[in-house]
Design an enzyme around this catalytic site. Sequence first.
Site, short mmCIF file in Angstrom:
data_model
loop_
_atom_site.label_atom_id
_atom_site.label_comp_id
_atom_site.label_asym_id
_atom_site.label_seq_id
_atom_site.Cartn_x
_atom_site.Cartn_y
_atom_site.Cartn_z
N ALA A 92 45.02 39.71 34.05
CA ALA A 92 44.95 41.17 34.13
C ALA A 92 45.55 41.80 32.88
O ALA A 92 45.00 42.77 32.33
CB ALA A 92 45.67 41.68 35.37
N TYR A 93 46.67 41.27 32.41
CA TYR A 93 47.29 41.79 31.20
C TYR A 93 46.34 41.63 30.01
O TYR A 93 46.15 42.56 29.22
CB TYR A 93 48.60 41.05 30.94
N THR A 94 45.74 40.45 29.89
CA THR A 94 44.79 40.22 28.80
C THR A 94 43.61 41.17 28.88
O THR A 94 43.17 41.73 27.88
CB THR A 94 44.30 38.76 28.83
#
Length: 257
Positions: A161-163
């Site tokens: 999700a961060y990526t």
Amino acid sequence: MSSLPHLFDLTGRRAVVTGCRRGIGLAMAEALAEAGADIIGVSAQMEADGSEVERRVTGHGRSFAAHRVDFADRQAVSHFAARVEADHGPIDILINNAGTIARHPAAEFPDEDWDRLIEVNLSSQFVLSRELGKRMVERGQGKIVFTASLLSFQGGVLVPAYTATKSAIAGLTKALANEWASSGVCVNAITPGYIATDNTQALRDDQTRSAAILDRIPAGRWGRPDDLAGATVFLASRASDYVHGAVLPVDGGWLGR
């Protein structure tokens, strides 16, 4: 031709800095204040007064106004965006730095963490940029700076999700720059490398992973939050008036390796 010090002078400018209570955002807010800007600090846990960021900003002789905003709450972000100029006057600089991270294997990544990261790291930043950016467009000037990530370019491990959000931030930077450059609004992003902050504490505590990271950084050290100061002032100042859609690495050489 303007002198170089004049190009970097932010005296009289007003900056909104999100996620400025600690780490990279704190260093960004202090750098802008040292260059002459007054700071409107926004964080999910911002103290009404007496914060470290307030102390540092006012220590440079600049004014500081604190706002507590939950970036996972779209309504709260929209309310802040609608009110900030009425409360403080025109915003010259928007630093979109607020963000969060969650680590899980992709096959086990919870929906609630996915949704939270999309809202905090991407949607809230678009809402702020849209609302403050359109007023900058009307005035014919303004600076918007996003905090991207090395994972705007790479996949990472255990952080899907961060990526995804940081890859989207790189794209959003370029999309807004394409639309607003002709109106005098500069939209760019800074890509921090591996910086010693709370977000990277787990990596630094893992001796094997930390050693592998350090081995790849040509500069031979983890970054410090104040390593972002120069790039922040540059992209917020007149020195970058012909810089649009850049995603600028400040990473000790990591991406060049």
